[in-house]
Design a protein around this motif. Structure first.
Motif, PDB file in Angstrom:
ATOM      1  N   MET A  43      -3.852   5.531  -7.593  1.00  0.00           N
ATOM      2  CA  MET A  43      -2.756   4.587  -7.676  1.00  0.00           C
ATOM      3  C   MET A  43      -2.741   3.928  -9.052  1.00  0.00           C
ATOM      4  O   MET A  43      -3.752   3.427  -9.516  1.00  0.00           O
ATOM      5  CB  MET A  43      -2.890   3.528  -6.582  1.00  0.00           C
ATOM      6  CG  MET A  43      -1.634   2.747  -6.314  1.00  0.00           C
ATOM      7  SD  MET A  43      -1.498   1.176  -7.170  1.00  0.00           S
ATOM      8  CE  MET A  43      -3.029   0.391  -6.852  1.00  0.00           C
ATOM      9  N   VAL A  88       0.899   2.024   2.304  1.00  0.00           N
ATOM     10  CA  VAL A  88       0.767   1.489   0.937  1.00  0.00           C
ATOM     11  C   VAL A  88      -0.710   1.255   0.619  1.00  0.00           C
ATOM     12  O   VAL A  88      -1.209   1.661  -0.437  1.00  0.00           O
ATOM     13  CB  VAL A  88       1.588   0.192   0.776  1.00  0.00           C
ATOM     14  CG1 VAL A  88       1.303  -0.479  -0.562  1.00  0.00           C
ATOM     15  CG2 VAL A  88       3.077   0.483   0.922  1.00  0.00           C
ATOM     16  N   GLU A  89      -1.430   0.641   1.540  1.00  0.00           N
ATOM     17  CA  GLU A  89      -2.859   0.381   1.346  1.00  0.00           C
ATOM     18  C   GLU A  89      -3.651   1.687   1.296  1.00  0.00           C
ATOM     19  O   GLU A  89      -4.569   1.836   0.494  1.00  0.00           O
ATOM     20  CB  GLU A  89      -3.381  -0.525   2.460  1.00  0.00           C
ATOM     21  CG  GLU A  89      -2.813  -1.923   2.396  1.00  0.00           C
ATOM     22  CD  GLU A  89      -3.087  -2.736   3.652  1.00  0.00           C
ATOM     23  OE1 GLU A  89      -3.893  -2.308   4.501  1.00  0.00           O
ATOM     24  OE2 GLU A  89      -2.481  -3.822   3.786  1.00  0.00           O
ATOM     25  N   GLN A 109      -1.890  -5.763   1.987  1.00  0.00           N
ATOM     26  CA  GLN A 109      -0.514  -6.251   1.987  1.00  0.00           C
ATOM     27  C   GLN A 109      -0.305  -7.287   3.090  1.00  0.00           C
ATOM     28  O   GLN A 109      -0.959  -7.232   4.137  1.00  0.00           O
ATOM     29  CB  GLN A 109       0.460  -5.090   2.212  1.00  0.00           C
ATOM     30  CG  GLN A 109       0.381  -4.009   1.155  1.00  0.00           C
ATOM     31  CD  GLN A 109       0.760  -4.517  -0.212  1.00  0.00           C
ATOM     32  OE1 GLN A 109       1.844  -5.059  -0.402  1.00  0.00           O
ATOM     33  NE2 GLN A 109      -0.129  -4.372  -1.181  1.00  0.00           N
ATOM     34  N   SER A 119       0.307   2.033 -10.025  1.00  0.00           N
ATOM     35  CA  SER A 119       1.040   0.781  -9.835  1.00  0.00           C
ATOM     36  C   SER A 119       1.654   0.731  -8.441  1.00  0.00           C
ATOM     37  O   SER A 119       1.925   1.759  -7.833  1.00  0.00           O
ATOM     38  CB  SER A 119       2.131   0.603 -10.887  1.00  0.00           C
ATOM     39  OG  SER A 119       3.175   1.528 -10.672  1.00  0.00           O
ATOM     40  N   THR A 120       1.851  -0.484  -7.992  1.00  0.00           N
ATOM     41  CA  THR A 120       2.575  -0.742  -6.754  1.00  0.00           C
ATOM     42  C   THR A 120       3.586  -1.835  -7.047  1.00  0.00           C
ATOM     43  O   THR A 120       3.225  -2.885  -7.576  1.00  0.00           O
ATOM     44  CB  THR A 120       1.631  -1.220  -5.630  1.00  0.00           C
ATOM     45  OG1 THR A 120       0.631  -0.239  -5.411  1.00  0.00           O
ATOM     46  CG2 THR A 120       2.395  -1.455  -4.333  1.00  0.00           C
ATOM     47  N   TYR A 135       8.655  -0.522  -1.138  1.00  0.00           N
ATOM     48  CA  TYR A 135       7.464  -0.333  -1.958  1.00  0.00           C
ATOM     49  C   TYR A 135       7.664   0.888  -2.840  1.00  0.00           C
ATOM     50  O   TYR A 135       8.182   1.914  -2.388  1.00  0.00           O
ATOM     51  CB  TYR A 135       6.231  -0.083  -1.080  1.00  0.00           C
ATOM     52  CG  TYR A 135       5.718  -1.301  -0.375  1.00  0.00           C
ATOM     53  CD1 TYR A 135       4.903  -2.222  -1.027  1.00  0.00           C
ATOM     54  CD2 TYR A 135       6.010  -1.516   0.964  1.00  0.00           C
ATOM     55  CE1 TYR A 135       4.409  -3.330  -0.366  1.00  0.00           C
ATOM     56  CE2 TYR A 135       5.516  -2.628   1.633  1.00  0.00           C
ATOM     57  CZ  TYR A 135       4.717  -3.525   0.966  1.00  0.00           C
ATOM     58  OH  TYR A 135       4.224  -4.626   1.621  1.00  0.00           O
ATOM     59  N   ALA A 166      -3.271   0.676  -2.780  1.00  0.00           N
ATOM     60  CA  ALA A 166      -2.863  -0.694  -3.104  1.00  0.00           C
ATOM     61  C   ALA A 166      -3.774  -1.697  -2.408  1.00  0.00           C
ATOM     62  O   ALA A 166      -4.459  -1.367  -1.437  1.00  0.00           O
ATOM     63  CB  ALA A 166      -1.420  -0.933  -2.679  1.00  0.00           C
ATOM     64  N   GLU A 167      -3.742  -2.919  -2.917  1.00  0.00           N
ATOM     65  CA  GLU A 167      -4.495  -4.000  -2.292  1.00  0.00           C
ATOM     66  C   GLU A 167      -3.907  -4.312  -0.919  1.00  0.00           C
ATOM     67  O   GLU A 167      -2.811  -3.876  -0.589  1.00  0.00           O
ATOM     68  CB  GLU A 167      -4.432  -5.247  -3.178  1.00  0.00           C
ATOM     69  CG  GLU A 167      -5.136  -5.063  -4.509  1.00  0.00           C
ATOM     70  CD  GLU A 167      -5.044  -6.299  -5.388  1.00  0.00           C
ATOM     71  OE1 GLU A 167      -4.511  -7.338  -4.937  1.00  0.00           O
ATOM     72  OE2 GLU A 167      -5.492  -6.214  -6.536  1.00  0.00           O
ATOM     73  N   VAL A 189       5.139   3.159  -4.994  1.00  0.00           N
ATOM     74  CA  VAL A 189       3.742   3.437  -5.329  1.00  0.00           C
ATOM     75  C   VAL A 189       3.732   4.619  -6.294  1.00  0.00           C
ATOM     76  O   VAL A 189       4.257   5.687  -5.986  1.00  0.00           O
ATOM     77  CB  VAL A 189       2.914   3.772  -4.067  1.00  0.00           C
ATOM     78  CG1 VAL A 189       1.477   4.094  -4.437  1.00  0.00           C
ATOM     79  CG2 VAL A 189       2.979   2.616  -3.058  1.00  0.00           C
TER      80      VAL A 189
END
Length: 181
Positions: free
Chosen positions: A173, A142-143, A150, A175-176, A163, A147-148, A165
């Protein structure tokens, strides 16, 4: 941009409805950037950790894990997936099996020891993708997709993160979303 937001909202509503029918709580923090998006070129990547497992070196899913795998298939049933990736372990393959059977897809295997390469590979793909991983790889992916940072997954007890993404045509990216299923 409006079409993307509408698609994301309706997708979230669909997932929330499925989860409510399963009587499972949902947590859905959403982060939207102000990135311009061509809604026809979006890529959506669904990322989950494998479901509950038995003990052992390469365990299968427990009865609770098998039910969670069925719930995942139900939650994703209204989403057309193009590809499903898992690691080469019983618990990840079994978590994805109901989804692949429901959507008539084959499983593709990735190496969890080389997440950077797998992340870059995902950025070359198109369409909607499900990735089934582990407590120590799911948040990294995800990161890696933008994304920021987690919160780590609780290895012994947390099996319900989903998740979503969304990437734009430039593979940035947009949105998450984190749901619980």
């Amino acid at each position: 941009m409006k079409q993307l937001i509408i698609r994301v909202v309706f997708g979230c509503i669909s997932l929330i409805s499925a989860s409510l029918m399963a009587q499972t709580p949902i947590v859905a923090p959403i982060a939207l950037n102000n990135t311009a998006v061509d809604s026809k070129s979006n890529q959506v990547i669904f990322i989950v950790r494998h479901a509950e497992k038995l003990a052992g070196k390469d365990p299968s899913l427990s009865a609770q894990g098998q039910l969670r795998a069925l719930r995942l298939a139900k939650v994703l049933s209204s989403t057309h997936l193009n590809k499903v990736y898992t690691t080469d372990y019983n618990r990840t393959r079994e978590t994805a099996t109901a989804v692949t059977q429901d959507q008539q897809l084959d499983l593709s295997v990735y190496d969890p020891r080389n997440m950077a390469a797998f992340t870059q590979y995902l950025l070359t793909q198109q369409g909607s993708i499900l990735v089934v991983g582990h407590s120590n790889t799911s948040t990294d992916l995800v990161e890696g997709l933008g994304a920021e940072k987690q919160i780590p997954i609780a290895d012994a007890s947390e099996f319900d993160r989903l998740y979503i993404v969304t990437l734009n045509a430039n593979k940035q990216m947009v949105s998450t979303v984190l749901l619980r299923y």
